[in-house]
Design an enzyme around this catalytic site. Structure first.
Site, short mmCIF file in Angstrom:
data_model
loop_
_atom_site.label_atom_id
_atom_site.label_comp_id
_atom_site.label_asym_id
_atom_site.label_seq_id
_atom_site.Cartn_x
_atom_site.Cartn_y
_atom_site.Cartn_z
N LYS A 31 0.87 -1.48 0.23
CA LYS A 31 -0.01 0.05 -0.10
C LYS A 31 0.96 1.30 -0.05
CE LYS A 31 -0.81 -0.05 5.28
NZ LYS A 31 -0.02 1.37 5.38
N THR A 32 1.97 1.23 0.57
CA THR A 32 3.08 2.55 0.72
C THR A 32 3.27 2.79 -0.67
OG1 THR A 32 3.52 2.04 3.20
CG2 THR A 32 4.84 3.45 1.62
N ASP A 229 -3.72 7.35 5.15
CA ASP A 229 -3.31 6.08 5.37
C ASP A 229 -4.18 5.48 6.56
OD1 ASP A 229 -2.19 3.51 4.89
OD2 ASP A 229 0.12 4.39 5.40
N GLU A 230 -4.03 4.18 6.89
CA GLU A 230 -4.53 3.42 7.87
C GLU A 230 -6.12 3.99 8.51
OE1 GLU A 230 -3.12 0.92 8.80
OE2 GLU A 230 -1.25 1.09 8.56
#
Length: 647
Positions: A31-32, A229-230
């Site tokens: 994902k990063t 993110d997250e």
């Protein structure tokens, strides 16, 4: 668009340009990489770099994302980015944690909010001190109103967007009604010291954006494309901040995994992810299910664990990696036996060429680390317990307190900490008179001592606002008298001086900024440091940490310990535990591993000073015997060939 060796779903996420996008990314799904390449692609399509915002949860994740983005931009021949832009930070995407973003917005709008630009950020110890002060002021018993419990309720309420003035409780509910009074007094202490706590960094940012249209529109215009993110870990206030920042244009990309939501106890709200498509109509949904981290056997075990949960969006991780080894299961007689097994296996891996830092020991509760630490120490295997933060060291906190107090002389906590460090003949009575504003009642000698101390703070303030941060650290150590005291002291004190010198070295990375901005950033990063930031120290050692602390990390070999009913899954005394969250937590633990997983449990464990018989965790049965290899069934102490050593 350049291929970048992406799979079909990753390409879709990277190519998406406008409107809401939700990426459901499983553990180890890259994902990063997808977020950073998406940012690069937006820039290549004509979006100005400074118009892009990316927000995540930990300093480590933000640093990694920032470095990857800048590396991609600098290495792309199609992007003409002047050297001056790289040096100043202008013309680059803004990557931050939610809390550091809040600090920036609050500082930039301090006047509108009626707060100090150089506000102090209370850490948990400061907040507990303020709660204790509130209890004392109200004549309440801290045994009846435990400060940590009070602070937790206040924190959760703030995470839900509630202010002290809005916290209403039925007067018949004595506990809640009294807690409201404590909260009001707690806020008064914060205001008196010109301070904000961690939760204020988010709550006051939300209120600022909600109530000030001009400010809100300014930031909506500053950032045209927002990434979070997250996203499964966002609470109500973080969700609201996100909505207010993106506005009607809704150029919002969120990345999350419901199966890794493990922070409900601090306000993380699953509904933010589950209801995203309703909140943002026209959402494009992309599933990233291919795992690039773990072996097939590890992923199969993880899928078998998480598929029992109901509150989730359906997805199944898969990988093209090798099948890999089975998961190893060791049934220990006691926690000492368990620790010995773990150390012996870790030592064997290291002897076979594994780097100690590639091995992690995970546990559900902090108390489990004691016996593990003793076993590693006894065996001489290098280890590091996650959580020993550089910025928490006494001498480092002393220097930073001098600087904070120089910029905010209402910060009574900082002044109380440093006024006798080193000793300068100012006692508690004199300090009380200072805080009460009654210095005129002091003796002439005491007044001179106070004036000298304030002169030190004034000199440090001048340095902080005009000199490079590293120079300010050096000046503070010299001007405060700490250097003379530590240099001529014991060997331990000289080691503390070395740590302060390391602080000056760390501060040099802020030297390229304007002095005031640089010192602000240093103080901000110190206040918002997390346990994971300590990983950079003592790098080549086996890592010991809670499963919660391991989130976002990966290791070749992972030991998951204490797999017993009541411990993992956990049963907290007097609290309702979310069974699905415990299962998600075990899923997170499994998916930290790239190549090998060891599972351990004990038949007898000492908890709170009492020995008790333990039942193996249901998670072991859920994985199934086809994916487990039994290392050794436990034996009673009388049957063992080697006596148990009481570490």
């Amino acid at each position: 668009m350049t291929d970048f060796n992406l799979n079909k779903q990753q390409k879709e996420a990277v190519a998406h340009e406008s409107g809401p996008l939700m990426i459901l990314a499983g553990a180890g799904a890259g994902k990063t990489r997808v977020i950073t390449l998406r940012i690069l692609t937006l820039i290549k399509k004509g979006i100005a770099p400074e118009k892009i915002l990316a927000v995540t949860f930990t300093n480590k994740a933000a640093k990694e994302m920032r470095e990857r983005v800048l590396q991609l931009i600098d290495s792309d021949s199609q992007i003409n980015r002047p050297v001056a832009a790289r040096a100043t930070g202008f013309g680059t995407p803004y990557v931050a944690t939610f809390h550091s973003l809040g600090v920036i917005l609050l500082r930039e709008n301090a006047r509108e909010l009626g707060i100090k630009r150089h506000f102090t950020i209370f850490d948990r110890a400061d907040s507990i001190r303020a709660v204790k002060h509130a209890l004392k002021h109200l004549g309440l018993d801290p045994k009846q109103f435990e400060p940590r419990t009070v602070l937790s309720v206040i924190s959760r309420s703030k995470a839900d967007g509630t202010q002290a003035k809005d916290y209403h409780a039925d007067i018949a509910d004595t506990w809640r009604h009294t807690l409201g009074r404590i909260w009001v007094e707690y806020e008064a202490r914060l205001e008196k010291e010109g301070a904000l706590d961690f939760d204020d960094l988010l709550l006051k940012t939300y209120i600022l954006l909600r109530d000030n249209k001009e400010v809100r529109e300014r930031y909506q215009n500053r950032w045209s494309h927002v990434h979070v993110d997250e996203y499964q870990d966002t609470n109500k206030v973080q969700f609201a901040i996100t909505q207010l920042l993106v506005g009607k244009k809704a150029n919002l990309c969120v990345v999350g995994d419901i199966d890794q939501n493990i922070y409900s106890w601090r306000g993380a709200n699953l509904a933010n992810l589950l209801a995203f498509e309703e909140e943002f109509p026209g959402t494009t949904l992309v599933l990233l299910e291919e795992n690039y981290r773990s072996t097939k056997n590890i992923l199969t075990a993880a899928n078998k664990i998480i598929e029992k949960n109901v509150k989730r969006k359906e997805k199944t991780l898969f990988t093209n990696n090798e099948e890999g080894e089975l998961l190893s299961l060791y049934s220990a007689y006691s926690e000492d036996d368990e620790a010995r097994f773990i150390v012996e296996k870790a030592q064997g891996l290291i002897d076979s060429g594994a780097a100690p830092k590639s091995i992690a020991i995970l546990y559900r509760a902090n108390f489990q680390s004691r016996v593990l630490e003793q076993a590693f120490m006894y065996a001489g295997v290098p280890y590091q317990v996650l959580g020993t933060r550089f910025f928490d060291r006494r001498e480092v906190k002393d220097v930073l307190s001098y600087i904070r107090a120089s910029l905010n002389q209402d910060s009574q906590g900082d002044i109380a900490r440093i006024i006798g460090t080193p000793p300068r003949g100012i006692g508690k009575m004199t300090l009380a008179k200072m805080f009460e504003g009654n210095e005129h009642e002091l003796s002439p000698a005491a007044q001179r001592k106070v004036a000298d101390f304030k002169g030190i703070l004034s000199a440090i303030r001048k340095s902080a606002l005009t000199e490079r941060p590293s120079e300010t650290i050096r000046f503070t150590v010299q001007k405060s008298g700490l250097e003379v005291k530590l240099k001529g002291g014991t060997e331990e004190e000289r080691e503390r001086l070395e740590n302060i010198k390391e602080l000056a070295t760390l501060a040099s990375k802020y030297d390229s900024m304007e002095p005031e901005e640089g010192i602000e950033r240093l103080l901000e990063d110190a206040a918002l440091a997390t346990d994971q930031d300590s990983l950079e120290k003592n790098n080549n050692a086996v890592k010991l940490m809670t499963v919660h602390a391991s989130k976002g990390l990966e290791f070749n070999t992972v030991f998951i310990t204490g797999l017993e009913e009541g411990l993992f899954p956990h049963e907290k005394m007097g609290e309702n535990v979310d069974d699905e969250e415990e299962r998600r937590l075990f899923y997170v633990a499994l998916t930290r591993a790239c190549k090998k997983v060891f599972l351990t449990h004990a038949v007898v464990r000492t908890i709170y000073g009492s020995q008790s018989m333990q039942i193996a965790s249901q998670f072991i049965e859920d994985i199934g015997e086809d994916f487990l290899e039994i290392q050794n069934e436990y034996e009673s102490p009388h049957e063992r060939k080697v006596d148990l050593i009481d570490f």
